[in-house]
Design an enzyme around this catalytic site. Structure first.
Site, PDB file in Angstrom:
ATOM      1  N   HIS A 132      -4.521  -1.870   1.505  1.00  0.00           N
ATOM      2  CA  HIS A 132      -4.216  -1.266   3.190  1.00  0.00           C
ATOM      3  C   HIS A 132      -4.508  -2.665   4.068  1.00  0.00           C
ATOM      4  CE1 HIS A 132      -4.238   2.366   5.253  1.00  0.00           C
ATOM      5  NE2 HIS A 132      -4.197   2.525   3.717  1.00  0.00           N
TER       6      HIS A 132
ATOM      7  N   GLU B 231       0.431  -1.196   0.064  1.00  0.00           N
ATOM      8  CA  GLU B 231       0.100   0.115   0.320  1.00  0.00           C
ATOM      9  C   GLU B 231       0.599   1.392   0.124  1.00  0.00           C
ATOM     10  OE1 GLU B 231      -1.495   3.430   2.192  1.00  0.00           O
ATOM     11  OE2 GLU B 231       0.259   1.768   3.156  1.00  0.00           O
TER      12      GLU B 231
ATOM     13  N   ALA C 294     -11.730  -4.073   8.649  1.00  0.00           N
ATOM     14  CA  ALA C 294     -10.744  -5.207   9.005  1.00  0.00           C
ATOM     15  C   ALA C 294      -9.777  -4.492   9.047  1.00  0.00           C
ATOM     16  CB  ALA C 294     -11.462  -5.897   7.037  1.00  0.00           C
TER      17      ALA C 294
END
Length: 337
Positions: free
Chosen positions: A306, A10, A283
């Site tokens: 992410h 990310e 999450a």
């Protein structure tokens, strides 16, 4: 020493925050190169520096190279000292992201702590306070520790000036399974605004109402004191027995109220159309406490970059894998191995 390339995956600030948290918990030092190498403006921003400074203060740690704009740091943890702390981002940088850095080690410390964070509470590049309070912390509290958060003052971009207060009673993290939302309990759509025209909030709610088949009574406008603005956020909330999902849309220059509402409502509709326990942002937040618990599971929508990056950093420090597998319903099951 663990060596991390901050441009991989990310490529943002989450790598720095998770590495600091895990370093303080495990006692392992690390070095990050190419910090935020995946971003348009690489290097540490003010909120990242504040998060690392906070980690150094409460963890008696040392950090070489720490400065706004730095592309490389070396972090050596010490012993975490639970007590009362106050940290200021100094801008509208996210208080929530600073909390994300220091909460895991304080939840596992040998005594309670109280944290005061000043800066941005409702920032378009981070989960808003409402999400932390009503979506994330209730799950953490089911795992053993007890964390209470209070919003003392809103802080919008670019002014900042917000304040949150957090009380942490530590306990070992126990694995839990979060596979079902349970029965639907409530819906809420709230447009908050400060020092902006009332019609912006009205237009947001009108657009959201057209996309969401929710009762008229759940739509509300809330005006904040002018000195807390200018700022605007649309909060869409779906509460269930076992989880609450909060989707937000931030008003900003050049983006119409209708666009803000349609984007947020579409995201909420996507979550409600699935049977996943956790939305994408929840999450992301749950990976670290679940990994530190050494087990547990939850279902979510398709994992974000992410989340996959966080899973990689977690494995580097803990030797535990956060594995995502798609199940028959289309949701993804996350398990810690």
């Amino acid at each position: 020493m663990i060596i991390i390339d901050g441009s991989e995956g990310e490529g943002g600030g989450q790598v720095v925050r998770n590495a600091c948290a895990l370093s303080l918990v495990t006692g392992q030092p690390f070095r990050i190169v190419n910090i935020r190498g995946g971003r348009e403006k690489p290097g540490l921003m003010r909120q990242h520096v504040t998060a690392i400074e906070a980690a150094c203060t409460l963890g008696n740690a040392e950090c070489e190279g720490l400065a706004v704009g730095a592309s490389e740091i070396a972090f050596r943890p010490g012993r975490v000292a639970p007590r009362e702390y106050r940290f200021s981002v100094g801008t509208a940088g996210s208080t929530g992201l600073v909390l994300q850095t220091i909460l895991p080690p304080l939840m596992l410390a040998d005594g309670p702590s109280r944290i005061v964070l000043e800066g941005g509470t409702h920032n378009m590049l981070a989960p808003p306070f409402d999400f932390i309070e009503r979506s994330f912390l209730p799950i953490v509290n089911r795992m053993g520790p007890h964390v209470e958060a209070r919003l003392a003052r809103h802080g919008f971009y670019p002014r900042g000036g917000g304040r949150i207060e957090v009380e942490i009673t530590p306990a070992p993290l126990s694995p839990i399974d979060c596979l079902s939302r349970g029965a639907s309990l409530h819906r809420a759509a709230t447009a908050l605004f400060a020092a902006l025209p009332f019609e912006i909030a009205q237009r947001e709610l009108s657009a959201a109402r057209k996309l969401l088949n929710w009762p008229e009574a759940v739509f509300a406008v809330r005006e904040l004191p002018a000195e807390q603005g200018p700022g605007n956020i649309l909060l869409l909330e779906a509460g269930f027995e076992h989880v609450t999902e909060i989707v937000s849309g931030f008003g900003k220059l050049g983006v119409t109220a209708e666009t803000v509402a349609k984007t947020a409502a579409s995201r909420m509709k996507g979550y409600l159309a699935s049977d996943a326990f956790a939305g994408p942002y929840l999450a992301d937040q749950l990976l670290l406490p679940f990994a530190l618990a050494g087990g547990g599971s939850f279902t979510t929508v398709k994992p974000s970059q992410h989340a996959l990056t966080a899973a990689d950093i977690i494995e580097r420090f803990l030797g535990r894998r956060c594995v995502f597998e798609q199940v028959e319903s289309g949701a993804h099951l996350m398990t810690v191995r």
